[in-house]
Motif scaffolding. Sequence first.
Motif, PDB file in Angstrom:
ATOM      1  N   ALA A  23      28.655 -11.357  -2.740  1.00  0.00           N
ATOM      2  CA  ALA A  23      29.821 -12.221  -2.813  1.00  0.00           C
ATOM      3  C   ALA A  23      29.939 -12.795  -4.220  1.00  0.00           C
ATOM      4  N   ALA A  24      31.105 -12.644  -4.794  1.00  0.00           N
ATOM      5  CA  ALA A  24      31.327 -13.125  -6.153  1.00  0.00           C
ATOM      6  C   ALA A  24      32.166 -14.393  -6.131  1.00  0.00           C
ATOM      7  N   SER A  25      31.729 -15.378  -6.889  1.00  0.00           N
ATOM      8  CA  SER A  25      32.552 -16.564  -7.110  1.00  0.00           C
ATOM      9  C   SER A  25      33.037 -16.510  -8.542  1.00  0.00           C
ATOM     10  N   GLY A  26      34.304 -16.790  -8.746  1.00  0.00           N
ATOM     11  CA  GLY A  26      34.871 -16.628 -10.071  1.00  0.00           C
ATOM     12  C   GLY A  26      35.718 -15.372 -10.130  1.00  0.00           C
ATOM     13  N   TYR A  27      36.489 -15.277 -11.195  1.00  0.00           N
ATOM     14  CA  TYR A  27      37.466 -14.198 -11.289  1.00  0.00           C
ATOM     15  C   TYR A  27      36.842 -12.919 -11.849  1.00  0.00           C
ATOM     16  N   ILE A  28      37.086 -11.836 -11.107  1.00  0.00           N
ATOM     17  CA  ILE A  28      36.710 -10.496 -11.579  1.00  0.00           C
ATOM     18  C   ILE A  28      37.977  -9.676 -11.595  1.00  0.00           C
ATOM     19  N   SER A  29      38.375  -9.215 -12.756  1.00  0.00           N
ATOM     20  CA  SER A  29      39.642  -8.519 -12.886  1.00  0.00           C
ATOM     21  C   SER A  29      39.566  -7.118 -12.305  1.00  0.00           C
ATOM     22  N   ARG A  67      24.253   9.144   2.136  1.00  0.00           N
ATOM     23  CA  ARG A  67      23.609   8.145   2.991  1.00  0.00           C
ATOM     24  C   ARG A  67      24.134   6.735   2.729  1.00  0.00           C
ATOM     25  N   PHE A  68      24.460   6.441   1.491  1.00  0.00           N
ATOM     26  CA  PHE A  68      24.944   5.113   1.103  1.00  0.00           C
ATOM     27  C   PHE A  68      26.432   5.181   0.788  1.00  0.00           C
ATOM     28  N   THR A  69      27.116   4.082   1.073  1.00  0.00           N
ATOM     29  CA  THR A  69      28.533   3.951   0.733  1.00  0.00           C
ATOM     30  C   THR A  69      28.752   2.612   0.047  1.00  0.00           C
ATOM     31  N   ILE A  70      29.427   2.626  -1.087  1.00  0.00           N
ATOM     32  CA  ILE A  70      29.743   1.383  -1.782  1.00  0.00           C
ATOM     33  C   ILE A  70      31.232   1.100  -1.637  1.00  0.00           C
ATOM     34  N   SER A  71      31.552  -0.171  -1.461  1.00  0.00           N
ATOM     35  CA  SER A  71      32.954  -0.556  -1.341  1.00  0.00           C
ATOM     36  C   SER A  71      33.137  -1.954  -1.896  1.00  0.00           C
ATOM     37  N   HIS A  72      34.398  -2.290  -2.156  1.00  0.00           N
ATOM     38  CA  HIS A  72      34.714  -3.624  -2.658  1.00  0.00           C
ATOM     39  C   HIS A  72      35.957  -4.131  -1.958  1.00  0.00           C
ATOM     40  N   ASP A  73      35.873  -5.319  -1.415  1.00  0.00           N
ATOM     41  CA  ASP A  73      36.999  -5.971  -0.745  1.00  0.00           C
ATOM     42  C   ASP A  73      37.585  -7.002  -1.709  1.00  0.00           C
ATOM     43  N   THR A  74      38.738  -6.670  -2.268  1.00  0.00           N
ATOM     44  CA  THR A  74      39.334  -7.554  -3.267  1.00  0.00           C
ATOM     45  C   THR A  74      39.684  -8.916  -2.682  1.00  0.00           C
ATOM     46  N   ALA A  75      40.208  -8.921  -1.462  1.00  0.00           N
ATOM     47  CA  ALA A  75      40.622 -10.183  -0.842  1.00  0.00           C
ATOM     48  C   ALA A  75      39.444 -11.122  -0.652  1.00  0.00           C
ATOM     49  N   LYS A  76      38.290 -10.556  -0.326  1.00  0.00           N
ATOM     50  CA  LYS A  76      37.086 -11.368  -0.116  1.00  0.00           C
ATOM     51  C   LYS A  76      36.250 -11.500  -1.387  1.00  0.00           C
ATOM     52  N   ASN A  77      36.640 -10.775  -2.434  1.00  0.00           N
ATOM     53  CA  ASN A  77      35.871 -10.778  -3.682  1.00  0.00           C
ATOM     54  C   ASN A  77      34.401 -10.453  -3.407  1.00  0.00           C
ATOM     55  N   THR A  78      34.191  -9.475  -2.571  1.00  0.00           N
ATOM     56  CA  THR A  78      32.839  -9.128  -2.113  1.00  0.00           C
ATOM     57  C   THR A  78      32.643  -7.618  -2.186  1.00  0.00           C
ATOM     58  N   MET A  79      31.466  -7.238  -2.643  1.00  0.00           N
ATOM     59  CA  MET A  79      31.086  -5.832  -2.711  1.00  0.00           C
ATOM     60  C   MET A  79      30.057  -5.555  -1.622  1.00  0.00           C
ATOM     61  N   PHE A  80      30.102  -4.358  -1.076  1.00  0.00           N
ATOM     62  CA  PHE A  80      29.202  -3.985   0.014  1.00  0.00           C
ATOM     63  C   PHE A  80      28.461  -2.697  -0.329  1.00  0.00           C
ATOM     64  N   LEU A  81      27.285  -2.572   0.255  1.00  0.00           N
ATOM     65  CA  LEU A  81      26.537  -1.323   0.192  1.00  0.00           C
ATOM     66  C   LEU A  81      26.053  -1.020   1.601  1.00  0.00           C
ATOM     67  N   GLN A  82      26.677  -0.045   2.222  1.00  0.00           N
ATOM     68  CA  GLN A  82      26.253   0.406   3.540  1.00  0.00           C
ATOM     69  C   GLN A  82      25.194   1.468   3.348  1.00  0.00           C
ATOM     70  N   MET A  83      24.019   1.215   3.896  1.00  0.00           N
ATOM     71  CA  MET A  83      22.891   2.123   3.726  1.00  0.00           C
ATOM     72  C   MET A  83      22.506   2.687   5.076  1.00  0.00           C
ATOM     73  N   ASN A  84      22.663   3.975   5.240  1.00  0.00           N
ATOM     74  CA  ASN A  84      22.306   4.656   6.473  1.00  0.00           C
ATOM     75  C   ASN A  84      21.170   5.627   6.233  1.00  0.00           C
ATOM     76  N   ASN A  85      20.509   6.016   7.321  1.00  0.00           N
ATOM     77  CA  ASN A  85      19.404   6.978   7.231  1.00  0.00           C
ATOM     78  C   ASN A  85      18.422   6.582   6.126  1.00  0.00           C
ATOM     79  N   LEU A  86      17.998   5.338   6.183  1.00  0.00           N
ATOM     80  CA  LEU A  86      17.105   4.825   5.145  1.00  0.00           C
ATOM     81  C   LEU A  86      15.767   5.543   5.164  1.00  0.00           C
TER      82      LEU A  86
END
Length: 122
Positions: A23-29, A67-86
């Motif tokens: 989760a990011a606080s502050g502006y990321i363009s 196995r991994f998927t990266i995504s970013h939700d602009t509305a939530k200003n949050t980046m995710f890393l879904q890790m499967n088959n670890l």
Amino acid sequence: QVQLVESGGGSVQAGGSLRLSCAASGYISSGTCMGWLRKAPGKEREGIAFVYTGIDKTWLRDSVEGRFTISHDTAKNTMFLQMNNLKREDTAMYYCAARASSGDCTPPFAYWGQGTQVTVSS
């Protein structure tokens, strides 16, 4: 100033899944590179997944591709890393990072999270 806060690490058995959040606080363009890097004991820190905010351009290291998927939700200003088959070799401290402005996903990264531990057991 941007602050990054990771969450979602933990212990899991091989073959399991975890989802990391940054989760990011502050502006990321839009068009800024954010990503996940990890540091395992005795190994160099390595970048494993990067995303350009707002344009859905991503890169994944070969060892996690499929196995991994990266995504970013602009509305939530949050980046995710879904890790499967670890796998056991995914055990490491995981850090999220972001550049201060647009540009390639290469160091230096201006902003870092505190890290979250991922431990995979067999």
